[in-house]
Scaffold this active site. Structure first.
Site, mmCIF file in Angstrom:
data_model
loop_
_atom_site.group_PDB
_atom_site.id
_atom_site.type_symbol
_atom_site.label_atom_id
_atom_site.label_comp_id
_atom_site.label_asym_id
_atom_site.label_seq_id
_atom_site.Cartn_x
_atom_site.Cartn_y
_atom_site.Cartn_z
ATOM 1 N N THR A 50 8.858 -7.037 -5.139
ATOM 2 C CA THR A 50 9.402 -5.684 -5.117
ATOM 3 C C THR A 50 10.912 -5.692 -4.902
ATOM 4 O O THR A 50 11.447 -6.596 -4.242
ATOM 5 C CB THR A 50 8.725 -4.882 -3.977
ATOM 6 O OG1 THR A 50 9.476 -3.711 -3.699
ATOM 7 C CG2 THR A 50 8.658 -5.682 -2.684
ATOM 8 N N ASP A 51 11.578 -4.658 -5.420
ATOM 9 C CA ASP A 51 13.023 -4.519 -5.166
ATOM 10 C C ASP A 51 13.313 -4.253 -3.687
ATOM 11 O O ASP A 51 14.452 -4.395 -3.241
ATOM 12 C CB ASP A 51 13.628 -3.416 -6.045
ATOM 13 C CG ASP A 51 13.044 -2.029 -5.795
ATOM 14 O OD1 ASP A 51 12.089 -1.901 -5.011
ATOM 15 O OD2 ASP A 51 13.542 -1.053 -6.417
ATOM 16 N N GLU A 52 12.268 -3.889 -2.931
ATOM 17 C CA GLU A 52 12.499 -3.573 -1.513
ATOM 18 C C GLU A 52 12.949 -4.794 -0.713
ATOM 19 O O GLU A 52 13.474 -4.647 0.385
ATOM 20 C CB GLU A 52 11.244 -2.948 -0.893
ATOM 21 C CG GLU A 52 10.877 -1.653 -1.587
ATOM 22 C CD GLU A 52 9.810 -0.848 -0.867
ATOM 23 O OE1 GLU A 52 9.750 -0.893 0.360
ATOM 24 O OE2 GLU A 52 9.047 -0.159 -1.577
ATOM 25 N N TYR A 107 6.732 -4.489 5.666
ATOM 26 C CA TYR A 107 6.220 -4.711 4.301
ATOM 27 C C TYR A 107 7.204 -5.539 3.484
ATOM 28 O O TYR A 107 6.871 -6.591 2.936
ATOM 29 C CB TYR A 107 5.948 -3.367 3.601
ATOM 30 C CG TYR A 107 5.833 -3.493 2.095
ATOM 31 C CD1 TYR A 107 4.783 -4.200 1.510
ATOM 32 C CD2 TYR A 107 6.793 -2.920 1.247
ATOM 33 C CE1 TYR A 107 4.680 -4.335 0.129
ATOM 34 C CE2 TYR A 107 6.700 -3.050 -0.132
ATOM 35 C CZ TYR A 107 5.646 -3.758 -0.691
ATOM 36 O OH TYR A 107 5.550 -3.901 -2.058
ATOM 37 N N LYS A 118 7.057 -9.410 1.938
ATOM 38 C CA LYS A 118 7.193 -9.718 0.505
ATOM 39 C C LYS A 118 8.341 -10.720 0.297
ATOM 40 O O LYS A 118 8.242 -11.629 -0.530
ATOM 41 C CB LYS A 118 7.436 -8.443 -0.306
ATOM 42 C CG LYS A 118 6.271 -7.468 -0.347
ATOM 43 C CD LYS A 118 5.031 -8.032 -1.023
ATOM 44 C CE LYS A 118 5.189 -8.200 -2.523
ATOM 45 N NZ LYS A 118 3.912 -8.649 -3.141
HETATM 46 P P1 NAD Z 1 -2.292 -1.620 -4.148
HETATM 47 O O1 NAD Z 1 -2.204 -1.434 -2.671
HETATM 48 O O2 NAD Z 1 -2.656 -0.470 -5.012
HETATM 49 O O3 NAD Z 1 -3.321 -2.805 -4.473
HETATM 50 C C1 NAD Z 1 -3.390 -3.984 -3.731
HETATM 51 C C2 NAD Z 1 -4.692 -4.673 -4.089
HETATM 52 O O4 NAD Z 1 -4.742 -5.917 -3.377
HETATM 53 C C3 NAD Z 1 -5.952 -3.890 -3.687
HETATM 54 O O5 NAD Z 1 -6.895 -3.912 -4.735
HETATM 55 C C4 NAD Z 1 -6.472 -4.645 -2.474
HETATM 56 O O6 NAD Z 1 -7.898 -4.569 -2.337
HETATM 57 C C5 NAD Z 1 -6.034 -6.060 -2.801
HETATM 58 N N1 NAD Z 1 -5.910 -6.906 -1.613
HETATM 59 C C6 NAD Z 1 -5.283 -6.598 -0.442
HETATM 60 N N2 NAD Z 1 -5.398 -7.611 0.419
HETATM 61 C C7 NAD Z 1 -6.093 -8.589 -0.219
HETATM 62 C C8 NAD Z 1 -6.515 -9.892 0.155
HETATM 63 N N3 NAD Z 1 -6.249 -10.383 1.375
HETATM 64 N N4 NAD Z 1 -7.203 -10.634 -0.748
HETATM 65 C C9 NAD Z 1 -7.490 -10.142 -1.981
HETATM 66 N N5 NAD Z 1 -7.122 -8.899 -2.388
HETATM 67 C C10 NAD Z 1 -6.423 -8.144 -1.502
HETATM 68 O O7 NAD Z 1 -0.880 -2.230 -4.565
HETATM 69 P P2 NAD Z 1 -0.042 -2.027 -5.918
HETATM 70 O O8 NAD Z 1 0.793 -0.818 -5.778
HETATM 71 O O9 NAD Z 1 -0.940 -2.188 -7.072
HETATM 72 O O10 NAD Z 1 0.933 -3.282 -5.814
HETATM 73 C C11 NAD Z 1 0.542 -4.542 -6.354
HETATM 74 C C12 NAD Z 1 1.641 -5.544 -6.081
HETATM 75 O O11 NAD Z 1 2.852 -5.103 -6.677
HETATM 76 C C13 NAD Z 1 1.933 -5.738 -4.600
HETATM 77 O O12 NAD Z 1 2.172 -7.109 -4.377
HETATM 78 C C14 NAD Z 1 3.203 -4.943 -4.362
HETATM 79 O O13 NAD Z 1 3.980 -5.510 -3.346
HETATM 80 C C15 NAD Z 1 3.887 -5.067 -5.718
HETATM 81 N N6 NAD Z 1 4.768 -3.946 -6.093
HETATM 82 C C16 NAD Z 1 4.314 -2.657 -6.068
HETATM 83 C C17 NAD Z 1 5.153 -1.626 -6.489
HETATM 84 C C18 NAD Z 1 4.684 -0.179 -6.514
HETATM 85 O O14 NAD Z 1 5.490 0.708 -6.788
HETATM 86 N N7 NAD Z 1 3.413 0.105 -6.285
HETATM 87 C C19 NAD Z 1 6.463 -1.901 -6.895
HETATM 88 C C20 NAD Z 1 6.889 -3.240 -6.907
HETATM 89 C C21 NAD Z 1 6.028 -4.248 -6.512
#
Ligand code: NAD
Length: 327
Positions: free
Chosen positions: A125-127, A153, A157
């Site tokens: 993430t950009d965060e 968080y 990351k």
């Molecule tokens: P989300 O919270 O919707 O989904 C996370 C998924 O991971 C869920 O299905 C959860 O059940 C699973 N999970 C959590 N802990 C687990 C574990 N210990 N073992 C196996 N599965 C596990 O998240 P998202 O928004 O889809 O984000 C996905 C990734 O992208 C993350 O790594 C996040 O940091 C990154 N990201 C998200 C965004 C955003 O805007 N949502 C932006 C940049 C990066």
């Protein structure tokens, strides 16, 4: 090839699985997901019977389970979406963020090493870069920007990013890392800003905005994120970091205003609440490296993407209503 997608029952991971099965019909996709509160098997119903897809419930921190899965499936590549992903939850209870986001990533990296150097991509993430001031619109995060995470968080990351890059340097594991801006689109858990405001607006509830609502985020449609990840998995250079952004900066108040306008919600429904602790002011991403080196460009305009996303939530109440009680 067989691609292992961790966290594929969440927002971006599920959209990525749909994308990959559509664009790479010759590949097998295995999803490993713990199904935390954020994981939803209902999201994966459309692909559950797909002959190239397998779902496995399991924790990326569970070394024995990950080892077993690697032995069974012999994946050629792993893309790690699995994470605790909500900043507010990380402020309330940081520990699980360190466990899943850092130690879980380490378990996956070890499994990749143990299987002869499996290609590994870390979705970040950009965060991790911290924030930018509101009065310097000229500043953008590049891949060279220092890591200055503000929340548990983003610190977790950043830790995972550095660990993944250390496995490249130390063990020669073919690792790439991507750092993306805020995503929006279908199947996003309704605790996050855009779906939360949509479902609260539809329920006639107040729309709480942190502080003055002037914090700026760069928004990218999830399909554009998936296409960027595809480009990196296919053509990314091991050991490299790629920023992914939409150049669609909006204040939180603008986002809420757009949703109110589209759903015909009176402005009195918007309320300002105490600001989030350590709230990052502005994120803005320079994704020039990804564009110039791997030829990626975002395709979905913010207005079109938001319109489609609001329509999706209007049409998919059955998906979000069971998840939206406490949001
Ligand atoms: P989300 O919270 O919707 O989904 C996370 C998924 O991971 C869920 O299905 C959860 O059940 C699973 N999970 C959590 N802990 C687990 C574990 N210990 N073992 C196996 N599965 C596990 O998240 P998202 O928004 O889809 O984000 C996905 C990734 O992208 C993350 O790594 C996040 O940091 C990154 N990201 C998200 C965004 C955003 O805007 N949502 C932006 C940049 C990066």
């Amino acid at each position: 090839m067989t691609l292992l997608v961790t966290g594929g029952a969440g927002f971006i991971g599920s959209n990525f699985i749909f994308y990959w099965l559509k664009h790479h019909p010759e590949d097998q996709v295995v999803c490993l997901d713990k199904l935390t509160y954020a994981g939803n098997l209902a999201t994966l119903v459309p692909v559950m019977d797909h002959p190239s897809f397998r779902f496995v419930r399991g924790d990326i921190c569970d070394r024995a389970a990950v080892k077993r899965l690697f032995e069974e499936e012999q994946p050629q590549a792993v893309i790690n979406f699995a994470a605790e992903s909500h900043v507010d939850r990380s402020i309330q209870a940081p520990e699980v963020f360190l466990q899943t986001n850092v130690l879980g990533t380490q378990v996956l990296l070890d499994a990749c090493c143990a299987h002869g150097g499996v290609r590994f991509h870390q979705v970040s993430t950009d965060e991790v870069y911290g924030d930018l001031p509101l009065d310097r619109p000229d500043l953008l995060f590049t891949e060279e920007s220092p890591l200055r995470p503000s929340s548990p968080y983003s610190a977790s990351k950043a830790g995972a990013d550095l660990l993944a890059l250390a496995y490249f340097r130390t063990y020669g594991l073919p690792v790439t890392v991507s750092r993306c801006s805020n995503n929006y689109g279908p199947y996003q858990f309704p605790e996050k800003l855009i779906p939360r405001m949509i479902v609260r607006a539809l329920a006639g509830k107040t729309l709480p905005v942190y502080g003055r609502g002037e914090n700026v985020r760069d928004w990218l449609h999830v399909d554009d994120h998936c296409a960027a990840l595809d480009a990196i998995l296919q053509r990314g250079v091991a050991g490299e970091v790629y920023n992914i952004g939409g150049r669609s900066e909006r204040t939180n108040l603008e986002i809420v205003g757009l949703i109110c306008h589209r759903l015909d919600v009176p402005p009195e429904q918007v309320v300002h609440v105490a600001d989030r602790k350590g709230h990052d002011k502005r994120y803005a991403i320079d994704s020039g490296k990804l564009s110039s080196q791997l030829g990626w460009q975002p395709q979905v305009s913010f207005d079109q993407g938001m319109d489609e996303t609001i329509n999706w939530y209007l049409d998919h109440r059955y998906w979000w209503e069971p998840l939206a009680e406490d949001v």
